[in-house]
Design a protein around this motif. Structure first.
Motif, PDB file in Angstrom:
ATOM      1  N   ILE A  84       1.000  -1.326   0.135  1.00 32.03           N
ATOM      2  CA  ILE A  84      -0.138   0.055  -0.110  1.00 32.03           C
ATOM      3  C   ILE A  84       0.818   1.221  -0.142  1.00 32.03           C
ATOM      4  O   ILE A  84       0.617   2.178  -0.822  1.00 32.03           O
ATOM      5  CB  ILE A  84      -1.150  -0.119   1.238  1.00 32.03           C
ATOM      6  N   LEU A  85       1.865   1.411   0.834  1.00 32.03           N
ATOM      7  CA  LEU A  85       2.553   2.471   1.077  1.00 32.03           C
ATOM      8  C   LEU A  85       3.850   2.493   0.166  1.00 32.03           C
ATOM      9  O   LEU A  85       4.475   3.701  -0.156  1.00 32.03           O
ATOM     10  CB  LEU A  85       3.106   2.856   2.582  1.00 32.03           C
ATOM     11  N   GLY A  86       4.134   1.535  -0.020  1.00 35.13           N
ATOM     12  CA  GLY A  86       5.613   1.376  -0.759  1.00 35.13           C
ATOM     13  C   GLY A  86       6.711   1.247   0.341  1.00 35.13           C
ATOM     14  O   GLY A  86       6.743   1.822   1.306  1.00 35.13           O
ATOM     15  N   PRO A  87       7.928   0.809  -0.130  1.00 34.65           N
ATOM     16  CA  PRO A  87       9.146   0.617   0.555  1.00 34.65           C
ATOM     17  C   PRO A  87       9.656   2.124   1.093  1.00 34.65           C
ATOM     18  O   PRO A  87      10.363   2.191   1.906  1.00 34.65           O
ATOM     19  CB  PRO A  87      10.150  -0.139  -0.067  1.00 34.65           C
ATOM     20  N   GLU A  88       9.477   3.073   0.316  1.00 33.12           N
ATOM     21  CA  GLU A  88       9.854   4.422   0.566  1.00 33.12           C
ATOM     22  C   GLU A  88       9.145   5.017   1.886  1.00 33.12           C
ATOM     23  O   GLU A  88       9.962   5.667   2.733  1.00 33.12           O
ATOM     24  CB  GLU A  88       9.865   5.439  -0.637  1.00 33.12           C
ATOM     25  N   ARG A  89       7.800   4.922   1.822  1.00 31.69           N
ATOM     26  CA  ARG A  89       6.849   5.613   2.997  1.00 31.69           C
ATOM     27  C   ARG A  89       6.815   4.573   4.043  1.00 31.69           C
ATOM     28  O   ARG A  89       6.423   5.196   4.908  1.00 31.69           O
ATOM     29  CB  ARG A  89       5.835   6.028   2.283  1.00 31.69           C
ATOM     30  N   LEU A  90       7.133   3.361   4.020  1.00 28.31           N
ATOM     31  CA  LEU A  90       6.818   2.226   5.029  1.00 28.31           C
ATOM     32  C   LEU A  90       7.560   2.885   6.337  1.00 28.31           C
ATOM     33  O   LEU A  90       6.798   2.923   7.540  1.00 28.31           O
ATOM     34  CB  LEU A  90       6.941   0.996   4.730  1.00 28.31           C
ATOM     35  N   PRO A  91       8.675   2.903   6.373  1.00 24.49           N
ATOM     36  CA  PRO A  91       9.451   3.479   7.614  1.00 24.49           C
ATOM     37  C   PRO A  91       8.977   4.648   8.312  1.00 24.49           C
ATOM     38  O   PRO A  91       8.707   4.878   9.724  1.00 24.49           O
ATOM     39  CB  PRO A  91      10.870   3.686   7.283  1.00 24.49           C
ATOM     40  N   GLY A  92       8.533   5.814   7.562  1.00 27.11           N
ATOM     41  CA  GLY A  92       8.008   6.810   7.910  1.00 27.11           C
ATOM     42  C   GLY A  92       6.571   6.654   8.564  1.00 27.11           C
ATOM     43  O   GLY A  92       6.012   7.476   9.717  1.00 27.11           O
ATOM     44  N   ALA A  93       5.867   5.863   8.054  1.00 26.70           N
ATOM     45  CA  ALA A  93       4.332   5.544   8.655  1.00 26.70           C
ATOM     46  C   ALA A  93       4.518   4.514   9.765  1.00 26.70           C
ATOM     47  O   ALA A  93       3.784   5.023  10.790  1.00 26.70           O
ATOM     48  CB  ALA A  93       3.650   4.752   7.333  1.00 26.70           C
ATOM     49  N   ALA A  94       5.462   4.001  10.036  1.00 25.58           N
ATOM     50  CA  ALA A  94       5.726   3.148  11.009  1.00 25.58           C
ATOM     51  C   ALA A  94       5.974   3.861  12.175  1.00 25.58           C
ATOM     52  O   ALA A  94       5.599   3.860  13.456  1.00 25.58           O
ATOM     53  CB  ALA A  94       6.833   1.895  10.867  1.00 25.58           C
ATOM     54  N   ALA A  95       7.016   5.018  12.126  1.00 27.42           N
ATOM     55  CA  ALA A  95       7.477   5.885  13.116  1.00 27.42           C
ATOM     56  C   ALA A  95       6.273   6.848  13.463  1.00 27.42           C
ATOM     57  O   ALA A  95       6.133   7.182  14.771  1.00 27.42           O
ATOM     58  CB  ALA A  95       8.480   6.811  12.578  1.00 27.42           C
ATOM     59  N   TRP A  96       5.597   7.104  12.509  1.00 26.10           N
ATOM     60  CA  TRP A  96       4.231   8.202  12.796  1.00 26.10           C
ATOM     61  C   TRP A  96       3.235   7.228  13.890  1.00 26.10           C
ATOM     62  O   TRP A  96       2.726   7.610  14.689  1.00 26.10           O
ATOM     63  CB  TRP A  96       3.607   8.705  11.512  1.00 26.10           C
ATOM     64  N   LEU A  97       3.064   6.067  13.427  1.00 22.26           N
ATOM     65  CA  LEU A  97       1.983   5.079  14.103  1.00 22.26           C
ATOM     66  C   LEU A  97       2.549   4.927  15.626  1.00 22.26           C
ATOM     67  O   LEU A  97       1.938   5.061  16.643  1.00 22.26           O
ATOM     68  CB  LEU A  97       2.138   3.839  13.575  1.00 22.26           C
ATOM     69  N   ALA A  98       3.928   4.529  15.768  1.00 23.66           N
ATOM     70  CA  ALA A  98       4.474   4.275  16.880  1.00 23.66           C
ATOM     71  C   ALA A  98       4.477   5.608  17.693  1.00 23.66           C
ATOM     72  O   ALA A  98       4.218   5.712  19.032  1.00 23.66           O
ATOM     73  CB  ALA A  98       6.173   3.861  16.955  1.00 23.66           C
ATOM     74  N   LYS A  99       4.667   6.687  17.197  1.00 22.93           N
ATOM     75  CA  LYS A  99       4.898   7.971  18.011  1.00 22.93           C
ATOM     76  C   LYS A  99       3.111   8.173  18.236  1.00 22.93           C
ATOM     77  O   LYS A  99       3.044   8.779  19.786  1.00 22.93           O
ATOM     78  CB  LYS A  99       4.980   9.100  17.012  1.00 22.93           C
TER      79      LYS A  99
END
Length: 129
Positions: free
Chosen positions: A19-34
Motif C-alpha cells: 500500500i505505502l511502498g518501501p519508501e514511505r513505510l518506515p515513516g508511516a511506522a514511526a508515525w504510528l509508533a509516535k
C-alpha cells in the motif's frame, strides 16, 4: 503486542509494503509508533491525575472496572461446568444443582459394546424413539 500474532503482524507489514511502498513505510511506522506512545502517555497522565484528585476513592472506583475486565475473560462453558459439577465452597454436602455431592467419582456404568454378528439386529429401545 496488540493482541495479534506474529503471522498477522507479518501480513500487516507485507500489506503496508504494497500500500505505502518501501519508501514511505518506515515513516508511516514511526508515525504510528509516535501516535501509540502519545495515546499511552495521555492515558497514564489521566490515570495519575485521577489518582491524585480522588485519593483513596480511586481504588474504590477501579474495583468495578476490574470486575468488568474479569467478565471479558468469562468462559460460559467453564462456568457452567464448574457450577454443575464442583462442590460449593462451603462444606454443605450439596452441589449447586441441589443433588448430594458424590463421595467417589462416578464410574462408567456403560457396558462394553461388542460388534454385531452378521444378520443380528441392533438393540431397540421403544422409549428412546
Amino acid at each position: 503486542m496488540f493482541g495479534i500474532s506474529w503471522g498477522e503482524f507479518l501480513v500487516l507489514i507485507v500489506a503496508g509494503l504494497f500500500i505505502l511502498g518501501p519508501e514511505r513505510l518506515p515513516g508511516a511506522a514511526a508515525w504510528l509508533a509516535k501516535g501509540v506512545r502519545q495515546v499511552r502517555d495521555y492515558a497514564n497522565g489521566a490515570r495519575e491525575q485521577l489518582r491524585s484528585e480522588l485519593g483513596p476513592e480511586f481504588d474504590e472506583l477501579r474495583k468495578p472496572l476490574e470486575d468488568l475486565r474479569q467478565l471479558r475473560e468469562f468462559n460460559p462453558k467453564r462456568a457452567i461446568t464448574r457450577h454443575l459439577l464442583d462442590d460449593f465452597p462451603e462444606d454443605t454436602g450439596y452441589k449447586p444443582n441441589g443433588f448430594p455431592a458424590a463421595t467417589t467419582p462416578p464410574t462408567n456404568q456403560r457396558e462394553e459394546q461388542r460388534p454385531l454378528s452378521p444378520g443380528e439386529r441392533p438393540p431397540f429401545d421403544p422409549d428412546a424413539t
